[in-house]
Motif scaffolding. Structure first.
Motif, PDB file in Angstrom:
ATOM      1  N   GLN A  54      29.754  49.577 -15.739  1.00 49.53           N
ATOM      2  CA  GLN A  54      28.433  50.014 -15.266  1.00 49.53           C
ATOM      3  C   GLN A  54      27.308  49.313 -16.047  1.00 49.53           C
ATOM      4  N   TRP A  67      27.325  43.558 -12.653  1.00 52.48           N
ATOM      5  CA  TRP A  67      27.379  44.865 -11.988  1.00 52.48           C
ATOM      6  C   TRP A  67      26.013  45.127 -11.352  1.00 52.48           C
ATOM      7  N   MET A  68      25.985  45.324 -10.037  1.00 55.35           N
ATOM      8  CA  MET A  68      24.714  45.489  -9.336  1.00 55.35           C
ATOM      9  C   MET A  68      24.472  46.927  -8.891  1.00 55.35           C
ATOM     10  N   SER A  69      25.524  47.660  -8.595  1.00 55.35           N
ATOM     11  CA  SER A  69      25.438  49.069  -8.198  1.00 55.35           C
ATOM     12  C   SER A  69      26.871  49.602  -8.217  1.00 55.35           C
ATOM     13  N   PRO A  70      27.064  50.903  -8.011  1.00 54.80           N
ATOM     14  CA  PRO A  70      28.433  51.440  -8.115  1.00 54.80           C
ATOM     15  C   PRO A  70      29.408  50.803  -7.118  1.00 54.80           C
ATOM     16  N   ASP A  71      28.881  50.128  -6.091  1.00 52.97           N
ATOM     17  CA  ASP A  71      29.787  49.502  -5.125  1.00 52.97           C
ATOM     18  C   ASP A  71      29.421  48.037  -4.862  1.00 52.97           C
ATOM     19  N   PRO A 126       8.977  46.747 -16.114  1.00 50.94           N
ATOM     20  CA  PRO A 126       8.864  48.130 -16.592  1.00 50.94           C
ATOM     21  C   PRO A 126      10.198  48.619 -17.151  1.00 50.94           C
ATOM     22  N   ARG A 133      17.863  48.837 -27.380  1.00 47.78           N
ATOM     23  CA  ARG A 133      18.120  49.381 -26.045  1.00 47.78           C
ATOM     24  C   ARG A 133      18.613  48.342 -25.050  1.00 47.78           C
ATOM     25  N   ARG A 140      20.045  44.004 -15.939  1.00 45.83           N
ATOM     26  CA  ARG A 140      18.994  44.924 -15.519  1.00 45.83           C
ATOM     27  C   ARG A 140      18.363  44.452 -14.221  1.00 45.83           C
ATOM     28  N   ARG A 141      18.453  45.276 -13.215  1.00 46.84           N
ATOM     29  CA  ARG A 141      17.760  44.994 -11.958  1.00 46.84           C
ATOM     30  C   ARG A 141      16.466  45.775 -11.984  1.00 46.84           C
ATOM     31  N   THR A 142      15.352  45.074 -11.854  1.00 38.58           N
ATOM     32  CA  THR A 142      14.053  45.743 -11.899  1.00 38.58           C
ATOM     33  C   THR A 142      13.071  44.822 -11.191  1.00 38.58           C
ATOM     34  N   ARG A 143      11.842  44.782 -11.670  1.00 36.37           N
ATOM     35  CA  ARG A 143      10.905  43.842 -11.064  1.00 36.37           C
ATOM     36  C   ARG A 143      10.189  43.067 -12.172  1.00 36.37           C
ATOM     37  N   GLN A 146       5.169  41.581  -9.430  1.00 38.75           N
ATOM     38  CA  GLN A 146       5.194  42.192  -8.091  1.00 38.75           C
ATOM     39  C   GLN A 146       6.515  42.019  -7.342  1.00 38.75           C
ATOM     40  N   ALA A 148      10.963  41.768  -6.985  1.00 40.90           N
ATOM     41  CA  ALA A 148      12.276  42.194  -7.471  1.00 40.90           C
ATOM     42  C   ALA A 148      12.935  41.054  -8.233  1.00 40.90           C
TER      43      ALA A 148
END
Ligand SMILES: [Zn+2]
Lengths: 187, 106
Positions: A54, A67-71, A126, A133, A140-143, A146, A148
């Motif tokens: 995860q 890892w991008m998401s649980p699936d 953000p 940490r 980390r997938r975030t933006r 402006q 993604a």
């Protein structure tokens, strides 16, 4: 055969922290049961890196798994190997419920390298980038500003950043401006 | 600023990386229900000043929907949990009661 080029053709913004478009990279979005032994094995076979837990990522040169998401896992290979890799995944997972798509040409990849690369990213995202940490091995997938984006650390001074190809120029400009504005001295 | 922990990614996510989906744990009224029930399901919301259960989507991250319990007045977060949950989990209810002794589950 068409002459495939990356969005910014390897543009570089040199400085204390250097921003570099890394050119073409093979990327495959693979969705399915991430606990499947077959799925993990084909991912490892294609990339040579450990299957991420995860929020994790493992990369070695152009190859890697994130890892991008649980699936969902992102499979990275050299650009020319992406289509054969999709075929290999389809053969290996025959009969399982999965989806594998070659998204290589929808993406742009950058490296952000230098002593305060952590702050170059922290000014735009953000996300908590404190050294306690956010560490090597985390995805980390975030933006960024402006748009993604996703990033991870290749080593203590280098981030790898991916975004959509359509916003490559914006992302490059953003990273360049953040690097050029210098160190904050907080992280 | 609101920061919620995505239960799927396990990371603390800023409000600007999320998309709000309104009140959680609504009971759906569809075919066979009365007009009043359908009306209430569509339009009537709790909108409390205080403890509220909400749906949120980690839109800039994993893309999954999850649920959160927070205070609308102070932005204090009592817990987040997967969307595949039909009622607030025990530990979330306990966390709320520890901070808001007079609060009751609706
Ligand atoms: Zn998430």
């Amino acid at each position: 055969m068409s002459n495939v080029v990356s969005a910014l053709d390897g543009q570089v913004a040199p400085g204390e922290v250097t921003v570099r478009e890394l050119g073409l990279r093979g990327m495959i979005t693979l969705r399915g049961d991430l606990s499947s032994r077959k799925l993990q094995n084909i991912c490892k076979k294609l990339t040579g890196v450990a299957f991420p837990k995860q929020g994790g990522v493992a990369s070695e040169g152009d190859k890697g798994l994130a890892w991008m998401s649980p699936d969902e896992v992102l499979v990275m290979v050299p650009h020319a190997e992406a289509a054969p890799a999709v075929a290999a995944i389809e053969a290996a997972l025959k009969g399982e419920h999965f989806l594998a798509v070659n998204v290589s040409d929808a993406r742009a990849v950058f490296s952000v390298q230098g002593a305060f690369s952590r702050e170059v990213i922290a000014k735009l995202a953000p996300a908590d980038l404190h050294p306690d940490r956010f560490k090597e091995g985390m995805m980390r997938r975030t933006r960024l500003g402006q748009v993604a984006a996703a990033f991870w650390m290749v080593d203590e001074e280098t981030f790898c950043v991916i975004c959509f190809r359509s916003v490559a120029e914006y992302t490059f400009g953003l990273l360049k401006a953040s690097a050029g504005a210098g160190e904050v001295g907080y992280l | 600023m609101l920061i919620l922990r995505c239960p799927y990614c396990g990371v603390d996510v800023d409000e600007t990386d999320l998309h709000g989906g309104g009140e959680a744990h609504l009971k759906r009224f569809g075919p066979g229900s009365t007009d009043d029930e359908f009306h209430d399901y569509l339009f009537m919301r709790e909108n409390p000043k205080g403890v509220h259960f909400e749906r949120w989507q980690h839109s800039y991250g994993c893309g999954k929907w999850f649920l959160a319990a927070r205070c609308t007045a102070t932005l204090e977060v009592f817990g987040t949990y997967p969307a595949q949950t039909t009622e607030p989990p025990k530990e979330v209810v306990e966390a709320i009661k520890a901070k808001r002794p007079n609060w009751e589950v609706l």
